[in-house]
Design a protein around this motif. Structure first.
Motif, PDB file in Angstrom:
ATOM      1  N   PRO A 162       0.771  -1.243   0.000  1.00  0.00           N
ATOM      2  CA  PRO A 162       0.000   0.000   0.000  1.00  0.00           C
ATOM      3  C   PRO A 162       0.803   1.294   0.000  1.00  0.00           C
ATOM      4  N   ASP A 163       1.993   1.333   0.597  1.00  0.00           N
ATOM      5  CA  ASP A 163       2.703   2.609   0.666  1.00  0.00           C
ATOM      6  C   ASP A 163       4.146   2.452   0.200  1.00  0.00           C
ATOM      7  N   VAL A 164       4.810   3.593   0.089  1.00  0.00           N
ATOM      8  CA  VAL A 164       6.155   3.610  -0.476  1.00  0.00           C
ATOM      9  C   VAL A 164       7.148   2.831   0.378  1.00  0.00           C
ATOM     10  N   PHE A 165       6.973   2.812   1.673  1.00  0.00           N
ATOM     11  CA  PHE A 165       7.946   2.167   2.558  1.00  0.00           C
ATOM     12  C   PHE A 165       7.871   0.642   2.462  1.00  0.00           C
TER      13      PHE A 165
ATOM     14  N   THR B  29      15.636   6.685  -1.381  1.00  0.00           N
ATOM     15  CA  THR B  29      14.213   6.863  -1.694  1.00  0.00           C
ATOM     16  C   THR B  29      13.391   6.979  -0.415  1.00  0.00           C
ATOM     17  N   ALA B  30      13.700   6.173   0.583  1.00  0.00           N
ATOM     18  CA  ALA B  30      12.977   6.261   1.856  1.00  0.00           C
ATOM     19  C   ALA B  30      13.230   7.607   2.536  1.00  0.00           C
TER      20      ALA B  30
ATOM     21  N   LEU C 221       5.808  12.063   3.796  1.00  0.00           N
ATOM     22  CA  LEU C 221       5.039  10.811   3.762  1.00  0.00           C
ATOM     23  C   LEU C 221       5.285  10.028   5.043  1.00  0.00           C
ATOM     24  N   GLN C 222       4.228   9.455   5.564  1.00  0.00           N
ATOM     25  CA  GLN C 222       4.323   8.655   6.780  1.00  0.00           C
ATOM     26  C   GLN C 222       3.959   7.206   6.456  1.00  0.00           C
ATOM     27  N   PRO C 223       4.592   6.264   7.139  1.00  0.00           N
ATOM     28  CA  PRO C 223       4.217   4.859   6.915  1.00  0.00           C
ATOM     29  C   PRO C 223       2.785   4.599   7.364  1.00  0.00           C
ATOM     30  N   LEU C 224       2.105   3.718   6.642  1.00  0.00           N
ATOM     31  CA  LEU C 224       0.766   3.325   7.050  1.00  0.00           C
ATOM     32  C   LEU C 224       0.876   2.362   8.216  1.00  0.00           C
TER      33      LEU C 224
END
Length: 113
Positions: free
Chosen positions: A32-35, A87-88, A96-99
């Motif tokens: 779902p997210d970038v992380f 990137t992180a 951006l925050q982790p879900l």
């Protein structure tokens, strides 16, 4: 006999490396997210490169090609984690925050509407 063993081991390494690459690609698409996507891509990409290039090195035998493959492998082992880390950090700098918690897809019938 030894040549057959090397062929089997290198083929298995390349097959497992290809499987890790496909699994990582699926993870990049599905998470779902970038992380979490970075985690899926970075870990499996490094392991897939190690296995595939290692299998190719076994097939090449002791030659200049093995040295070139080793240099490619070292380059990949240094750049892939570095690119994931950069990137992180860029995602964190962008806010951006982790879900956290459980992410449910839309339309699964579990909404409270």
């Amino acid at each position: 006999m030894t040549e057959l063993l090397v062929d089997v081991i290198s083929g298995a390494m390349m097959l497992v490396g290809g499987a890790f690459a496909v699994i990582g690609g699926i993870g990049v698409v599905r998470f779902p997210d970038v992380f979490t996507r970075l985690h899926a891509g970075g870990i499996t990409d490094t392991l897939a490169a190690l296995l595939i290039v290692g299998g190719l090195m076994l097939q090449a035998g002791w030659s200049i090609l093995t040295f070139k493959l080793l240099l490619i492998l070292l380059f990949l082992l240094f750049t892939t984690p570095t690119a994931s880390h950069a990137t992180a950090r860029a995602a964190m700098a962008a806010g951006l925050q982790p879900l956290l918690g459980v992410v449910r897809p839309k339309g699964d019938g579990s909404s409270n509407t």
